[in-house]
Motif scaffolding. Structure first.
Motif, PDB file in Angstrom:
ATOM      1  N   THR A   1       0.772  -1.225  -0.081  1.00  0.00           N
ATOM      2  CA  THR A   1       0.234   0.142   0.009  1.00  0.00           C
ATOM      3  C   THR A   1       0.945   1.285  -0.039  1.00  0.00           C
ATOM      4  O   THR A   1       0.544   2.257  -0.636  1.00  0.00           O
ATOM      5  CB  THR A   1      -0.860  -0.004   1.108  1.00  0.00           C
ATOM      6  N   HIS A   2       1.886   1.164   0.734  1.00  0.00           N
ATOM      7  CA  HIS A   2       2.753   2.187   0.864  1.00  0.00           C
ATOM      8  C   HIS A   2       4.221   2.001   0.996  1.00  0.00           C
ATOM      9  O   HIS A   2       4.546   0.704   1.371  1.00  0.00           O
ATOM     10  CB  HIS A   2       2.521   3.105   2.281  1.00  0.00           C
ATOM     11  N   LEU A   3       5.079   2.645   0.506  1.00  0.00           N
ATOM     12  CA  LEU A   3       6.641   2.342   0.347  1.00  0.00           C
ATOM     13  C   LEU A   3       7.354   3.488   0.398  1.00  0.00           C
ATOM     14  O   LEU A   3       7.088   4.522  -0.190  1.00  0.00           O
ATOM     15  CB  LEU A   3       6.681   1.496  -0.718  1.00  0.00           C
ATOM     16  N   ILE A   4       8.502   3.261   1.312  1.00  0.00           N
ATOM     17  CA  ILE A   4       9.419   4.445   1.221  1.00  0.00           C
ATOM     18  C   ILE A   4      10.744   3.861   0.903  1.00  0.00           C
ATOM     19  O   ILE A   4      11.180   2.959   1.634  1.00  0.00           O
ATOM     20  CB  ILE A   4       9.372   5.015   2.879  1.00  0.00           C
ATOM     21  N   LYS A   5      11.472   4.803  -0.015  1.00  0.00           N
ATOM     22  CA  LYS A   5      12.652   4.117  -0.606  1.00  0.00           C
ATOM     23  C   LYS A   5      13.557   5.207  -0.890  1.00  0.00           C
ATOM     24  O   LYS A   5      13.319   6.580  -0.550  1.00  0.00           O
ATOM     25  CB  LYS A   5      12.577   3.727  -1.937  1.00  0.00           C
ATOM     26  N   THR A   6      14.783   5.154  -0.778  1.00  0.00           N
ATOM     27  CA  THR A   6      15.966   6.047  -0.757  1.00  0.00           C
ATOM     28  C   THR A   6      16.532   6.293  -2.240  1.00  0.00           C
ATOM     29  O   THR A   6      16.292   5.444  -3.058  1.00  0.00           O
ATOM     30  CB  THR A   6      17.151   5.769  -0.059  1.00  0.00           C
ATOM     31  N   ARG A   7      16.753   7.579  -2.501  1.00  0.00           N
ATOM     32  CA  ARG A   7      17.250   7.851  -3.904  1.00  0.00           C
ATOM     33  C   ARG A   7      18.420   6.788  -4.229  1.00  0.00           C
ATOM     34  O   ARG A   7      19.215   6.570  -3.538  1.00  0.00           O
ATOM     35  CB  ARG A   7      17.773   9.313  -4.089  1.00  0.00           C
ATOM     36  N   GLY A   8      18.234   6.457  -5.553  1.00  0.00           N
ATOM     37  CA  GLY A   8      19.132   5.342  -6.092  1.00  0.00           C
ATOM     38  C   GLY A   8      18.571   3.876  -5.835  1.00  0.00           C
ATOM     39  O   GLY A   8      19.602   3.200  -6.506  1.00  0.00           O
ATOM     40  N   GLN A   9      17.968   3.783  -4.982  1.00  0.00           N
ATOM     41  CA  GLN A   9      17.492   2.215  -4.785  1.00  0.00           C
ATOM     42  C   GLN A   9      16.456   1.748  -5.727  1.00  0.00           C
ATOM     43  O   GLN A   9      15.805   2.609  -6.939  1.00  0.00           O
ATOM     44  CB  GLN A   9      16.514   2.159  -3.360  1.00  0.00           C
ATOM     45  N   GLN A  10      16.023   0.499  -5.861  1.00  0.00           N
ATOM     46  CA  GLN A  10      15.185  -0.069  -6.774  1.00  0.00           C
ATOM     47  C   GLN A  10      14.117  -0.634  -6.141  1.00  0.00           C
ATOM     48  O   GLN A  10      14.223  -0.871  -4.789  1.00  0.00           O
ATOM     49  CB  GLN A  10      15.989  -1.203  -7.245  1.00  0.00           C
ATOM     50  N   VAL A  11      12.855  -0.581  -6.672  1.00  0.00           N
ATOM     51  CA  VAL A  11      11.660  -0.956  -6.197  1.00  0.00           C
ATOM     52  C   VAL A  11      10.700  -1.700  -6.953  1.00  0.00           C
ATOM     53  O   VAL A  11      10.957  -1.665  -8.169  1.00  0.00           O
ATOM     54  CB  VAL A  11      10.780   0.136  -5.662  1.00  0.00           C
ATOM     55  N   THR A  12       9.927  -3.016  -6.402  1.00  0.00           N
ATOM     56  CA  THR A  12       9.408  -3.510  -7.247  1.00  0.00           C
ATOM     57  C   THR A  12       7.681  -3.385  -6.520  1.00  0.00           C
ATOM     58  O   THR A  12       7.497  -3.518  -5.606  1.00  0.00           O
ATOM     59  CB  THR A  12       9.495  -5.167  -6.876  1.00  0.00           C
ATOM     60  N   LEU A  13       6.766  -3.121  -7.380  1.00  0.00           N
ATOM     61  CA  LEU A  13       5.248  -2.956  -7.271  1.00  0.00           C
ATOM     62  C   LEU A  13       4.634  -4.095  -7.835  1.00  0.00           C
ATOM     63  O   LEU A  13       5.061  -4.664  -8.863  1.00  0.00           O
ATOM     64  CB  LEU A  13       5.037  -1.764  -7.550  1.00  0.00           C
ATOM     65  N   ARG A  14       3.463  -4.628  -7.113  1.00  0.00           N
ATOM     66  CA  ARG A  14       2.621  -5.684  -7.725  1.00  0.00           C
ATOM     67  C   ARG A  14       1.412  -5.579  -7.939  1.00  0.00           C
ATOM     68  O   ARG A  14       0.932  -4.755  -6.960  1.00  0.00           O
ATOM     69  CB  ARG A  14       3.085  -6.908  -6.699  1.00  0.00           C
ATOM     70  N   CYS A  15       0.803  -6.189  -8.753  1.00  0.00           N
ATOM     71  CA  CYS A  15      -0.620  -5.844  -9.210  1.00  0.00           C
ATOM     72  C   CYS A  15      -1.242  -7.366  -9.482  1.00  0.00           C
ATOM     73  O   CYS A  15      -0.567  -8.150 -10.287  1.00  0.00           O
ATOM     74  CB  CYS A  15      -0.737  -4.975 -10.409  1.00  0.00           C
ATOM     75  N   SER A  16      -2.368  -7.626  -8.992  1.00  0.00           N
ATOM     76  CA  SER A  16      -3.274  -8.931  -9.640  1.00  0.00           C
ATOM     77  C   SER A  16      -4.317  -8.272 -10.273  1.00  0.00           C
ATOM     78  O   SER A  16      -5.264  -7.409  -9.549  1.00  0.00           O
ATOM     79  CB  SER A  16      -3.655  -9.699  -8.062  1.00  0.00           C
ATOM     80  N   SER A  17      -4.460  -8.881 -11.543  1.00  0.00           N
ATOM     81  CA  SER A  17      -5.620  -8.131 -12.346  1.00  0.00           C
ATOM     82  C   SER A  17      -6.811  -8.891 -12.280  1.00  0.00           C
ATOM     83  O   SER A  17      -7.029  -9.855 -11.311  1.00  0.00           O
ATOM     84  CB  SER A  17      -5.193  -8.742 -13.624  1.00  0.00           C
ATOM     85  N   GLN A  18      -8.072  -8.282 -12.394  1.00  0.00           N
ATOM     86  CA  GLN A  18      -9.422  -8.564 -12.182  1.00  0.00           C
ATOM     87  C   GLN A  18      -9.634 -10.060 -12.887  1.00  0.00           C
ATOM     88  O   GLN A  18      -9.195 -10.226 -13.773  1.00  0.00           O
ATOM     89  CB  GLN A  18     -10.367  -7.666 -12.633  1.00  0.00           C
TER      90      GLN A  18
END
Lengths: 115, 113
Positions: B9-26
């Motif tokens: 729902t929420h995510l805090i990252k630092t500049r230069g890092q990598q992030v992965t967000l996920r989604c499940s479709s209908q």
């Protein structure tokens, strides 16, 4: 390029009254689709109403209706009998086949319904 | 019928890092689109996946990448995070057919510090 413009950043309406939100768009496409989405403060985007460009009849969904003027490239949303739950950001959006249906959004109109 | 879900729902990252967000479709949808919504703005199209292939991309740099899995769920990856990447990331699922109605998840709020 396709663009969508919403010229009213904020609007307010008294409960039970009628309000109209404006949207204009620019495209050279002939076959496209227009949408109004609602994003309440809880943020989940909800589809309100859809209009196919090839249909002359304006779409209606309960208290929501549109005024689609294809020649003028105008697509306004009318909300009748406004309710407190209609308070939200409203986004006008455009899609066409050549874009695989990806949506182009306007900047939104913040609607406040006052008791 | 299961709606579109996103995590986290929420995510805090630092500049230069990598992030992965996920989604499940209908349920029943084979297409997933990702949008970035900056504060006070309308969503901007990032890219779309159809049957595990990228099927259109908006004006975003290559450090924004994605995947779609056989069950039509999807990931958005962002490398080398920048402060301007702070936004609400929305996932929407649909059928790759007119009238192209898209159904949105609740979004992931990413903050880059």
């Amino acid at each position: 390029a396709q663009t969508v413009t919403q010229s009213q950043p904020e609007m307010s309406v008294q409960e039970a009254e009628t309000v109209t939100l404006s949207c204009t768009y620019d495209t050279s496409e002939n076959n496209y689709y227009l949408f109004w989405y609602k994003q309440p403060p809880s943020r989940q985007m909800i589809l309100v109403i859809r209009q196919e460009a090839y249909k002359q009849q304006n779409a209606t969904e309960n208290r929501f209706s549109v005024n689609f003027q294809k020649a003028a490239k105008s697509f306004s949303l009318k909300i009748s009998d406004s309710q407190l739950g209609d308070t939200a950001m409203y986004f006008c959006a455009f899609a066409y086949g050549g874009s695989q249906g990806n949506l182009i959004f306007g900047k939104g109109t913040k609607l406040s319904v006052k008791p | 019928e299961t709606g579109v879900t996103q995590s986290p729902t929420h995510l805090i990252k630092t500049r230069g890092q990598q992030v992965t967000l996920r989604c499940s479709s209908q349920s029943g949808h084979n297409t997933v689109s990702w949008y970035q919504q900056a504060l006070g703005q309308g969503p901007q199209f990032i890219f779309q996946y159809y049957r595990e292939e990228e099927n259109g991309r908006g004006n975003f740099p290559p450090r924004f990448s994605g995947l779609q899995f056989p069950n039509y769920s999807s990931e958005l990856n962002v490398n080398a995070l920048e402060l301007d990447d702070s936004a609400l990331y929305l996932c929407a699922s649909s059928l790759a057919l007119p009238p192209y109605e898209q159904y949105f998840g609740p979004g992931t709020r990413l903050t880059v510090t």
